[in-house]
Write an enzyme that holds these catalytic residues in place. Structure first.
Site, PDB file in Angstrom:
ATOM      1  N   LYS A 240       0.788  -1.219  -0.039  1.00 16.24           N
ATOM      2  CA  LYS A 240       0.049  -0.038  -0.093  1.00 16.24           C
ATOM      3  C   LYS A 240       0.877   1.240  -0.201  1.00 16.24           C
ATOM      4  CE  LYS A 240      -3.696  -1.857   2.823  1.00 16.24           C
ATOM      5  NZ  LYS A 240      -4.895  -1.788   2.097  1.00 16.24           N
ATOM      6  N   ARG A 314     -10.483 -11.369   2.178  1.00 15.41           N
ATOM      7  CA  ARG A 314     -11.397 -12.483   2.016  1.00 15.41           C
ATOM      8  C   ARG A 314     -10.591 -13.700   1.821  1.00 15.41           C
ATOM      9  NH1 ARG A 314     -12.227  -9.231  -3.483  1.00 15.41           N
ATOM     10  NH2 ARG A 314     -11.550  -7.744  -1.955  1.00 15.41           N
TER      11      ARG A 314
END
Length: 460
Positions: A240, A314
């Site tokens: 990120k 997820r």
């Protein structure tokens, strides 16, 4: 945080809640001294106004809180909490003017206005204390407030003190408080017990990944809560940028939310069999980190192509959901700070959720309205299923194109629940600026609404 609510006493200061349209009639029944004081201080009943009136001895005779207009109230919630910090020290009881259907919410809001995250820096306490109305269930109020405060504390704690072992310790403390049972699978044992995606995401961190499994209750319907416990998310090898990493201590907000909800359930002795599953990991960068284009095999046997290591939540949820589904509980609920797409769609205040069960939707949305705990239904849109099918594997963890990011994440998770009723919440878990009863920082979402509708959902 443990609360102790004061019982109603005769010496509690009466608090009059006055909407703008009700002020004139209320003043007509008061003496000249009160009317003159109200006029002198400019009290109009505006939302959030507060005024303490003294008696002949200089003590507080009564307090007034403005309740605004229907329009001004519609633009927020927990209105008394906005006035509470403006009142002098004392114990206050609501003496009138508040609709009965708002009594619990406004009292709860006042309690939550007293929340302080002071682990690292002491803060001034709320001086004005509320005495709950005798008609309210004090133990329920306490459970709701404590559950929310637990969630906030967990999210607000930085990753230096809230890594996977610390999150596990918090779960142990909650289990001990309620005589719950807890088991933990950590490190290489995750592979031995067929939880490969949890292991893959967390293996690069110094603090080992783990699955926390807590159970409580031995009769009644079975409810399983699954919370994303990514204690810090660097993005992995798809690192990120710095600005996107600033709030990643809150990426375990789903775990914090289900632990807060679990406290509410257990403290209120709801007659069900509760299971809480938390995959607790750090998504870190190291030579053994999982890579883009890796293909991983999940607990369920479905293969997953990794197209972005920053779509790790997820993955850990997938193994936990597959494990949950093997017991075929009456309801599975997952909560996760999963996608930025959900924030773009509905902002930070609403909790987006996915369910195809009309009974669940009706019960939840009714409860959300009652509890001032807003939610927003999103679609499990089946025509988007091909977007999560890369061809080279069964599933793609990060479909290209950027469309419908929250929906495709929810569809991905649904592939791992085949035998149970399922609902998914893509929460934010963070209050970006101060609001009544919700200081800037970690916050629970949808947990009070879920707690309120459990009886209806599970036919209790």
């Amino acid at each position: 945080m443990s609360l102790s609510l004061r019982a109603a006493t005769a010496d509690a200061i009466p608090l009059h809640v006055l909407a703008e349209e009700a002020l004139e009639d209320w003043l007509a029944a008061q003496d000249d001294t009160t009317r003159n004081a109200v006029a002198a201080f400019g009290f109009t009943g505006g939302l959030g106004q507060a005024l303490a009136l003294t008696d002949a001895q200089g003590g507080i005779a009564m307090a007034l809180v403005g309740y605004g207009t229907e329009q001004s109230r519609s633009r927020g919630r927990f209105h008394l909490a906005g006035a509470a910090p403006k009142l002098p020290k004392g114990a206050y009881r609501i003496a009138g003017g508040l609709p009965d259907n708002q009594l619990e919410n406004e009292t709860l809001g006042w309690l939550l206005a007293g929340y302080r995250f002071d682990r690292y820096h002491k803060q001034s306490p709320l001086l004005a204390e509320i005495v709950p109305d005798a008609r309210l269930d004090r133990s329920r109020l306490t459970a709701l407030a404590e559950g929310e405060m637990l969630t906030r504390d967990l999210i607000n704690t930085p990753a230096s003190d809230m890594g996977p072992p610390d999150l596990e310790q918090s779960a142990h403390e909650l289990a001990e408080a309620h005589d719950a049972r807890i088991e933990v699978i950590a490190g290489e044992d995750l592979l031995a017990q067929n939880l490969p995606l949890i292991h893959a995401v967390g293996r690069a961190a110094d603090r080992a990944p783990r699955l926390i499994d807590m159970r409580w209750g031995d009769s009644g319907p079975k409810l399983t809560l699954v919370g994303k416990g990514v204690c810090f998310d660097t993005g992995g090898l798809n690192l990120k940028p710095g600005a996107s990493m600033e709030l990643m201590k809150k990426d375990m907000g789903g775990a914090a939310a289900v632990l807060g909800l679990a406290h509410m359930i257990m403290a209120c002795r709801v007659k069900l069999q509760l299971r809480v599953l938390i995959p607790a990991v750090e998504n870190s960068v190291a030579g053994n980190a999982f890579r883009p284009q890796d293909i991983l095999t999940s607990r369920k046997g479905l293969t997953v192509e990794i197209n972005n290591t920053d779509a790790e939540g997820r993955l850990v949820l997938a193994d936990a959901l597959a494990l949950a589904d093997e017991e075929k509980p009456d309801q599975i609920i997952s909560m996760a700070t999963l996608t930025g797409a959900a924030r773009v769609a509905v902002g930070p205040d609403l909790a987006p959720y996915y369910s195809d069960d009309p009974a669940f939707v009706q019960a939840l949305e009714s409860a959300a309205s009652r509890q001032a705990d807003p939610v927003w239904r999103m679609p499990f849109h089946a025509p988007y299923e091909p977007m999560i099918e890369p061809g080279i594997a069964d599933l793609d963890n990060a479909p290209k194109g950027g469309f419908a990011g929250s929906i495709t994440a929810a569809l991905f998770l649904r592939r791992f629940v085949t035998d149970s009723r399922y609902a998914h919440f893509d929460i934010y878990g963070w209050q970006p600026s101060d609001a009544p009863a919700r200081p800037k920082g970690g916050v629970g979402q949808a947990t009070r609404a879920l707690h309120d509708c459990l009886a209806e959902l599970l036919n209790l």
